[in-house]
Design a protein around this motif. Structure first.
Motif, mmCIF file in Angstrom:
data_model
loop_
_atom_site.group_PDB
_atom_site.id
_atom_site.type_symbol
_atom_site.label_atom_id
_atom_site.label_comp_id
_atom_site.label_asym_id
_atom_site.label_seq_id
_atom_site.Cartn_x
_atom_site.Cartn_y
_atom_site.Cartn_z
ATOM 1 N N SER A 157 0.830 -1.213 0.000
ATOM 2 C CA SER A 157 0.000 0.000 0.000
ATOM 3 C C SER A 157 0.866 1.265 0.000
ATOM 4 O O SER A 157 0.485 2.280 -0.564
ATOM 5 N N ILE A 158 2.043 1.177 0.613
ATOM 6 C CA ILE A 158 2.960 2.329 0.652
ATOM 7 C C ILE A 158 3.742 2.447 -0.654
ATOM 8 O O ILE A 158 3.948 3.538 -1.180
ATOM 9 N N TYR A 159 4.193 1.305 -1.166
ATOM 10 C CA TYR A 159 5.012 1.249 -2.384
ATOM 11 C C TYR A 159 4.323 0.330 -3.404
ATOM 12 O O TYR A 159 4.714 -0.828 -3.575
ATOM 13 N N PRO A 160 3.295 0.812 -4.100
ATOM 14 C CA PRO A 160 2.473 -0.060 -4.963
ATOM 15 C C PRO A 160 3.231 -0.831 -6.046
ATOM 16 O O PRO A 160 2.877 -1.954 -6.358
ATOM 17 N N ASP A 161 4.281 -0.240 -6.635
ATOM 18 C CA ASP A 161 4.974 -0.934 -7.724
ATOM 19 C C ASP A 161 6.332 -1.494 -7.309
ATOM 20 O O ASP A 161 7.148 -1.852 -8.151
ATOM 21 N N ILE A 162 6.561 -1.606 -6.017
ATOM 22 C CA ILE A 162 7.885 -1.993 -5.523
ATOM 23 C C ILE A 162 8.301 -3.385 -5.979
ATOM 24 O O ILE A 162 9.469 -3.621 -6.267
ATOM 25 N N THR A 163 7.367 -4.312 -6.073
ATOM 26 C CA THR A 163 7.734 -5.679 -6.455
ATOM 27 C C THR A 163 8.213 -5.760 -7.902
ATOM 28 O O THR A 163 8.885 -6.719 -8.269
ATOM 29 N N LYS A 164 7.889 -4.758 -8.716
ATOM 30 C CA LYS A 164 8.348 -4.721 -10.106
ATOM 31 C C LYS A 164 9.715 -4.041 -10.233
ATOM 32 O O LYS A 164 10.383 -4.180 -11.250
ATOM 33 N N ARG A 165 10.127 -3.322 -9.191
ATOM 34 C CA ARG A 165 11.333 -2.504 -9.288
ATOM 35 C C ARG A 165 12.478 -2.971 -8.389
ATOM 36 O O ARG A 165 13.611 -2.526 -8.590
ATOM 37 N N VAL A 166 12.167 -3.816 -7.413
ATOM 38 C CA VAL A 166 13.149 -4.164 -6.391
ATOM 39 C C VAL A 166 13.285 -5.682 -6.301
ATOM 40 O O VAL A 166 12.276 -6.392 -6.289
ATOM 41 N N PRO A 167 14.515 -6.201 -6.202
ATOM 42 C CA PRO A 167 14.690 -7.649 -6.049
ATOM 43 C C PRO A 167 14.048 -8.159 -4.748
ATOM 44 O O PRO A 167 13.961 -7.436 -3.757
ATOM 45 N N GLN A 168 13.639 -9.405 -4.784
ATOM 46 C CA GLN A 168 12.937 -10.005 -3.643
ATOM 47 C C GLN A 168 13.769 -9.956 -2.360
ATOM 48 O O GLN A 168 13.222 -9.749 -1.282
ATOM 49 N N HIS A 169 15.092 -10.124 -2.453
ATOM 50 C CA HIS A 169 15.907 -10.105 -1.229
ATOM 51 C C HIS A 169 15.871 -8.730 -0.542
ATOM 52 O O HIS A 169 15.958 -8.641 0.678
ATOM 53 N N MET A 170 15.697 -7.653 -1.316
ATOM 54 C CA MET A 170 15.596 -6.318 -0.712
ATOM 55 C C MET A 170 14.233 -6.142 -0.037
ATOM 56 O O MET A 170 14.146 -5.531 1.026
ATOM 57 N N ILE A 171 13.194 -6.667 -0.655
ATOM 58 C CA ILE A 171 11.868 -6.601 -0.040
ATOM 59 C C ILE A 171 11.877 -7.393 1.267
ATOM 60 O O ILE A 171 11.354 -6.932 2.287
ATOM 61 N N ALA A 172 12.506 -8.563 1.252
ATOM 62 C CA ALA A 172 12.621 -9.373 2.467
ATOM 63 C C ALA A 172 13.365 -8.596 3.554
ATOM 64 O O ALA A 172 12.945 -8.586 4.720
ATOM 65 N N SER A 173 14.436 -7.919 3.187
ATOM 66 C CA SER A 173 15.202 -7.122 4.148
ATOM 67 C C SER A 173 14.332 -6.019 4.751
ATOM 68 O O SER A 173 14.350 -5.791 5.965
ATOM 69 N N TYR A 174 13.571 -5.342 3.920
ATOM 70 C CA TYR A 174 12.681 -4.273 4.391
ATOM 71 C C TYR A 174 11.659 -4.812 5.390
ATOM 72 O O TYR A 174 11.330 -4.164 6.376
ATOM 73 N N LEU A 175 11.159 -6.019 5.127
ATOM 74 C CA LEU A 175 10.132 -6.622 5.982
ATOM 75 C C LEU A 175 10.711 -7.356 7.189
ATOM 76 O O LEU A 175 9.962 -7.792 8.068
ATOM 77 N N GLY A 176 12.038 -7.518 7.238
ATOM 78 C CA GLY A 176 12.653 -8.249 8.345
ATOM 79 C C GLY A 176 12.478 -9.752 8.205
ATOM 80 O O GLY A 176 12.418 -10.477 9.201
ATOM 81 N N LEU A 177 12.401 -10.234 6.966
ATOM 82 C CA LEU A 177 12.203 -11.658 6.686
ATOM 83 C C LEU A 177 13.383 -12.209 5.895
ATOM 84 O O LEU A 177 14.151 -11.455 5.308
ATOM 85 N N THR A 178 13.499 -13.529 5.856
ATOM 86 C CA THR A 178 14.464 -14.135 4.942
ATOM 87 C C THR A 178 13.812 -14.195 3.560
ATOM 88 O O THR A 178 12.580 -14.215 3.452
ATOM 89 N N PRO A 179 14.605 -14.243 2.498
ATOM 90 C CA PRO A 179 14.016 -14.376 1.160
ATOM 91 C C PRO A 179 13.143 -15.628 1.021
ATOM 92 O O PRO A 179 12.115 -15.596 0.342
ATOM 93 N N GLU A 180 13.543 -16.707 1.690
ATOM 94 C CA GLU A 180 12.764 -17.947 1.616
ATOM 95 C C GLU A 180 11.398 -17.773 2.278
ATOM 96 O O GLU A 180 10.374 -18.226 1.747
ATOM 97 N N THR A 181 11.381 -17.120 3.425
ATOM 98 C CA THR A 181 10.113 -16.864 4.118
ATOM 99 C C THR A 181 9.222 -15.961 3.275
ATOM 100 O O THR A 181 8.016 -16.193 3.153
ATOM 101 N N LEU A 182 9.814 -14.953 2.661
ATOM 102 C CA LEU A 182 9.037 -14.061 1.795
ATOM 103 C C LEU A 182 8.457 -14.830 0.617
ATOM 104 O O LEU A 182 7.299 -14.627 0.252
#
Length: 193
Positions: A157-182
């Motif tokens: 909701s904060i970053y609507p297009d983030i999944t198209k612009r950022v690698p999954q490992h960075m999204i996991a880092s932002y959320l405090g998760l491992t890439p596997e958990t994400l």
């Protein structure tokens, strides 16, 4: 680059053509290449950056040297280490470009000058700093109170297009998760849809 900043400012304050000319004389236009730093840990943050085009992130490293992303800053957002910028302290953050980016930089001296020369800019800064404090407080609270799924949905909701612009490992880092958990979380969410 300045036009997008003026649009952002105009959402909150009224700027005359003279105000815009003054602004143009007291900011720095800067291009950052992908992976190029705006700020590195240990430096004093010299600028507040407005992202005219591109995408930046701020992050730090924990005691195990895991990267922890604090913020993404897409077009129309500001990014800085306000603690370092205001107090002239060494930063604990790194800020770099995820994509080639165009920035408008405002130094501390320029901030102070512009607040005096353009009184509406003081109002804008007050609202921005207040908003940044509230957003940071909310993000910290959410990290402790929301489930992983709720954090992911909130991030979208904060970053609507983030999944198209950022690698999954960075999204996991932002959320405090491992890439596997994400990855498992995304699979769970998308099977619900």
């Amino acid at each position: 680059m300045l036009d997008s900043l003026f649009v952002k400012l105009s959402n909150t304050i009224t700027l005359t053509e003279t105000d815009k000319e003054i602004f143009g004389q007291h900011v720095i236009l800067k291009n950052l290449r992908k992976r190029q730093y705006l700020l590195q840990e240990g430096e004093v943050c010299k600028y507040v950056a407005f992202v005219s085009k591109g995408l930046l992130r701020s992050y730090l490293f924990d005691e195990k040297t895991n990267q922890r992303i604090i913020q993404f800053a897409p077009e129309g957002w500001f990014i800085s280490d306000l603690h370092s910028f205001i107090n002239n302290d060494n930063s604990h953050l790194n800020i770099d470009a995820i994509e080639n980016s165009e920035l408008v930089l405002i130094s501390k001296a320029s901030h102070e000058y512009l607040e005096k020369a353009i009184p509406e800019f003081f109002k804008f800064n007050y609202l921005q700093y207040r908003g940044a404090y509230i957003a940071q407080h909310k993000r910290l609270t959410d990290m402790f109170t929301l489930s992983a799924e709720e954090k992911y949905i909130k991030m979208l909701s904060i970053y609507p297009d983030i999944t198209k612009r950022v690698p999954q490992h960075m999204i996991a880092s932002y959320l405090g998760l491992t890439p596997e958990t994400l990855s498992r979380l995304r699979k769970k969410i998308f099977t619900k849809l």
